[in-house]
Motif scaffolding. Structure first.
Motif, PDB file in Angstrom:
ATOM      1  N   SER A   1     -26.074-111.068  -0.099  1.00 35.86           N
ATOM      2  CA  SER A   1     -25.596-112.442   0.052  1.00 35.86           C
ATOM      3  C   SER A   1     -25.395-112.827   1.509  1.00 35.86           C
ATOM      4  N   THR A   2     -25.450-114.117   1.762  1.00 41.88           N
ATOM      5  CA  THR A   2     -25.191-114.638   3.112  1.00 41.88           C
ATOM      6  C   THR A   2     -23.685-114.794   3.297  1.00 41.88           C
ATOM      7  N   ILE A   3     -23.218-114.339   4.433  1.00 36.98           N
ATOM      8  CA  ILE A   3     -21.783-114.423   4.718  1.00 36.98           C
ATOM      9  C   ILE A   3     -21.587-115.198   6.015  1.00 36.98           C
ATOM     10  N   LEU A   4     -20.817-116.265   5.949  1.00 38.88           N
ATOM     11  CA  LEU A   4     -20.491-117.047   7.139  1.00 38.88           C
ATOM     12  C   LEU A   4     -19.047-116.729   7.536  1.00 38.88           C
ATOM     13  N   THR A   5     -18.899-116.100   8.682  1.00 34.27           N
ATOM     14  CA  THR A   5     -17.552-115.828   9.191  1.00 34.27           C
ATOM     15  C   THR A   5     -17.172-116.968  10.114  1.00 34.27           C
ATOM     16  N   VAL A   6     -16.180-117.744   9.720  1.00 34.39           N
ATOM     17  CA  VAL A   6     -15.851-118.979  10.442  1.00 34.39           C
ATOM     18  C   VAL A   6     -14.424-118.924  10.986  1.00 34.39           C
ATOM     19  N   VAL A   7     -14.027-117.770  11.434  1.00 37.37           N
ATOM     20  CA  VAL A   7     -12.676-117.595  11.972  1.00 37.37           C
ATOM     21  C   VAL A   7     -12.479-118.522  13.169  1.00 37.37           C
ATOM     22  N   GLY A   8     -11.446-119.355  13.112  1.00 37.51           N
ATOM     23  CA  GLY A   8     -11.134-120.251  14.219  1.00 37.51           C
ATOM     24  C   GLY A   8     -11.948-121.531  14.246  1.00 37.51           C
ATOM     25  N   TRP A   9     -12.858-121.712  13.300  1.00 32.03           N
ATOM     26  CA  TRP A   9     -13.667-122.923  13.274  1.00 32.03           C
ATOM     27  C   TRP A   9     -12.841-124.092  12.729  1.00 32.03           C
ATOM     28  N   SER A  10     -13.211-125.299  13.148  1.00 29.17           N
ATOM     29  CA  SER A  10     -12.565-126.497  12.607  1.00 29.17           C
ATOM     30  C   SER A  10     -13.180-126.831  11.258  1.00 29.17           C
ATOM     31  N   THR A  11     -12.468-127.617  10.485  1.00 26.42           N
ATOM     32  CA  THR A  11     -12.978-128.023   9.169  1.00 26.42           C
ATOM     33  C   THR A  11     -14.321-128.750   9.269  1.00 26.42           C
ATOM     34  N   PRO A  12     -14.507-129.695  10.206  1.00 31.09           N
ATOM     35  CA  PRO A  12     -15.822-130.341  10.340  1.00 31.09           C
ATOM     36  C   PRO A  12     -16.939-129.367  10.678  1.00 31.09           C
ATOM     37  N   GLN A  13     -16.650-128.380  11.526  1.00 28.05           N
ATOM     38  CA  GLN A  13     -17.679-127.398  11.882  1.00 28.05           C
ATOM     39  C   GLN A  13     -18.094-126.576  10.665  1.00 28.05           C
ATOM     40  N   ILE A  14     -17.108-126.135   9.904  1.00 28.16           N
ATOM     41  CA  ILE A  14     -17.412-125.348   8.702  1.00 28.16           C
ATOM     42  C   ILE A  14     -18.210-126.191   7.714  1.00 28.16           C
ATOM     43  N   THR A  15     -17.780-127.424   7.548  1.00 24.98           N
ATOM     44  CA  THR A  15     -18.452-128.330   6.606  1.00 24.98           C
ATOM     45  C   THR A  15     -19.911-128.516   6.971  1.00 24.98           C
ATOM     46  N   ASP A  16     -20.185-128.793   8.224  1.00 20.09           N
ATOM     47  CA  ASP A  16     -21.570-128.997   8.667  1.00 20.09           C
ATOM     48  C   ASP A  16     -22.416-127.751   8.419  1.00 20.09           C
ATOM     49  N   GLU A  17     -21.869-126.589   8.725  1.00 20.98           N
ATOM     50  CA  GLU A  17     -22.613-125.342   8.561  1.00 20.98           C
ATOM     51  C   GLU A  17     -22.937-125.077   7.091  1.00 20.98           C
ATOM     52  N   VAL A  18     -21.949-125.270   6.234  1.00 16.38           N
ATOM     53  CA  VAL A  18     -22.153-125.012   4.807  1.00 16.38           C
ATOM     54  C   VAL A  18     -23.145-126.005   4.207  1.00 16.38           C
ATOM     55  N   VAL A  19     -22.961-127.290   4.494  1.00 18.20           N
ATOM     56  CA  VAL A  19     -23.848-128.316   3.945  1.00 18.20           C
ATOM     57  C   VAL A  19     -25.280-128.105   4.407  1.00 18.20           C
ATOM     58  N   ASN A  20     -25.471-127.833   5.679  1.00 17.69           N
ATOM     59  CA  ASN A  20     -26.822-127.602   6.205  1.00 17.69           C
ATOM     60  C   ASN A  20     -27.471-126.381   5.570  1.00 17.69           C
ATOM     61  N   HIS A  21     -26.698-125.326   5.347  1.00 17.09           N
ATOM     62  CA  HIS A  21     -27.241-124.118   4.722  1.00 17.09           C
ATOM     63  C   HIS A  21     -27.674-124.395   3.293  1.00 17.09           C
ATOM     64  N   ILE A  22     -26.812-125.044   2.524  1.00 17.61           N
ATOM     65  CA  ILE A  22     -27.154-125.341   1.120  1.00 17.61           C
ATOM     66  C   ILE A  22     -28.368-126.246   1.025  1.00 17.61           C
ATOM     67  N   LYS A  23     -28.437-127.249   1.883  1.00 16.18           N
ATOM     68  CA  LYS A  23     -29.574-128.177   1.851  1.00 16.18           C
ATOM     69  C   LYS A  23     -30.875-127.462   2.224  1.00 16.18           C
ATOM     70  N   ALA A  24     -30.796-126.575   3.204  1.00 20.60           N
ATOM     71  CA  ALA A  24     -32.006-125.840   3.619  1.00 20.60           C
ATOM     72  C   ALA A  24     -32.506-124.934   2.516  1.00 20.60           C
ATOM     73  N   VAL A  25     -31.596-124.236   1.842  1.00 19.68           N
ATOM     74  CA  VAL A  25     -31.986-123.332   0.761  1.00 19.68           C
ATOM     75  C   VAL A  25     -32.626-124.101  -0.389  1.00 19.68           C
ATOM     76  N   ASN A  26     -32.132-125.297  -0.650  1.00 11.88           N
ATOM     77  CA  ASN A  26     -32.624-126.086  -1.774  1.00 11.88           C
ATOM     78  C   ASN A  26     -33.707-127.079  -1.380  1.00 11.88           C
ATOM     79  N   GLY A  27     -34.153-126.999  -0.131  1.00  8.69           N
ATOM     80  CA  GLY A  27     -35.248-127.864   0.306  1.00  8.69           C
ATOM     81  C   GLY A  27     -34.889-129.331   0.364  1.00  8.69           C
ATOM     82  N   LEU A  28     -33.637-129.621   0.732  1.00 13.52           N
ATOM     83  CA  LEU A  28     -33.184-131.016   0.772  1.00 13.52           C
ATOM     84  C   LEU A  28     -33.142-131.534   2.209  1.00 13.52           C
TER      85      LEU A  28
END
Length: 335
Positions: free
Chosen positions: A308-335
């Protein structure tokens, strides 16, 4: 600019001026000789003839668009053709010429058969181009889960029309009276007319200024109180027309009611190494989880989920985490 590209009134005023016809400030005739009036009449007739030729040309081009040849128009009778052409030439809206041609092609190809042919020909001649666009929009809303302006539901086939003015409501009621709508839904006859008059590309959500929801849901799972992050993810996914569910790890064993996309999003917020991984693995496959770790638990998670893919986001802001997660999911699903 060609004559046909000019506004008809502008062209006639120009002709009148050249003919020596005096004009009032509002455009009315003030003085004119018999010869000048005759000239203006002939020019107006020629203008109408040019526009009729343009309409006929668009009608014919639409009939034979998409490689529709005379050999495959066996279903189009002479009566049908005459009715369509007559309706096209008599229609007050130039914009509808191509739709008459497309309906002729659909009849010729056998896509509209039986008594439906004459009914749709008459209906097309009786409704406006704007009403035809209303049917088109309702058709798209019927066949695609369109994202509404607010909320997470689907745009209603009638509500999507935004019937705010008395004229719009009258136009809709007229369509109801012509059996195009019944009980707030498009009838099969209406859908047949839309398919005959519009291409597949013109019946995509983007073609009518809307966006369709992604067919699957994003499953967000959390093990601690991370309301701000979960809310941020749901909002960000919604902006991209992606719906989400969210649930605590404590109820992971309950049957899922939605069709989830892969991977699931597992927010690991606990400071201590998560002890629920064996139970989670019993429910979700190795490559079906994106771990979002607010603390460093990489080695522990890898021992249970090596792929599995693991994103370690220690110290990240909520917007930074959100952008990373959304971009990853969209890329995996071809969106």
């Amino acid at each position: 600019m060609s004559k046909d590209a000019q506004h008809p009134l502008t062209e006639l005023i120009s002709i009148a001026t050249k003919a020596g016809i005096g004009l009032l400030p509002g455009g009315g005739l003030l003085t004119a000789s018999y010869e000048a009036v005759q000239l203006l009449t002939r020019q107006a007739a020629a203008q109408m003839e040019r526009r009729s030729e343009q309409r006929y040309q668009e009608f014919i081009e639409s009939v034979f668009a998409g490689e529709i040849t005379p050999e495959v128009t066996e279903h189009l009778t002479a009566d049908d053709y005459t009715a369509l052409l007559s309706g096209c030439m008599a229609d007050m809206e130039n914009e509808k010429a191509k739709y008459y041609g497309r309906l002729a092609a659909s009849i010729g190809a056998g896509l509209v058969q039986g008594s439906s042919r004459r009914f749709l020909i008459i209906t097309l001649s009786q409704i406006s181009e704007h009403q035809l666009q209303m049917l088109r929009k309702s058709y798209v809303a019927t066949h695609f889960g369109l994202k509404p302006t607010q909320g997470y539901g689907q745009a209603d086939p009638v509500k999507v029309l935004n019937l705010n003015s008395p004229v719009q409501k009258h136009e809709y009621n007229e369509l109801v009276s012509k059996s195009m709508y019944f009980d707030g839904r498009l009838t099969e006859l209406a859908q047949m007319l839309v398919r005959a008059c519009f291409t597949a590309q013109e019946l995509e959500p983007s073609a009518v200024g809307h966006v369709a929801w992604f067919q699957k849901y994003i499953d967000i799972i959390f093990d601690s109180n991370e309301v701000a992050l979960v809310t941020s993810l749901i909002s960000a996914f919604s902006c991209d027309a992606i719906r989400c569910s969210n649930r605590s790890i404590t109820i992971i064993d309950r049957p899922a009611l939605a069709h989830f996309a892969s991977p699931r999003v597992m927010i690991v917020g606990s400071e201590s190494p998560p002890d629920y991984l064996p139970a989670l693995k019993a429910r979700l496959r190795n490559n079906d989880v994106l771990f979002v770790c607010l603390h460093d638990h990489v080695s522990h998670i890898k021992s249970h989920y090596p792929e599995s893919t693991i994103l370690t986001v220690v110290g990240w802001s909520t917007p930074q985490i959100t952008d990373e997660v959304v971009n990853h999911i969209k890329a995996v699903n071809g969106l």
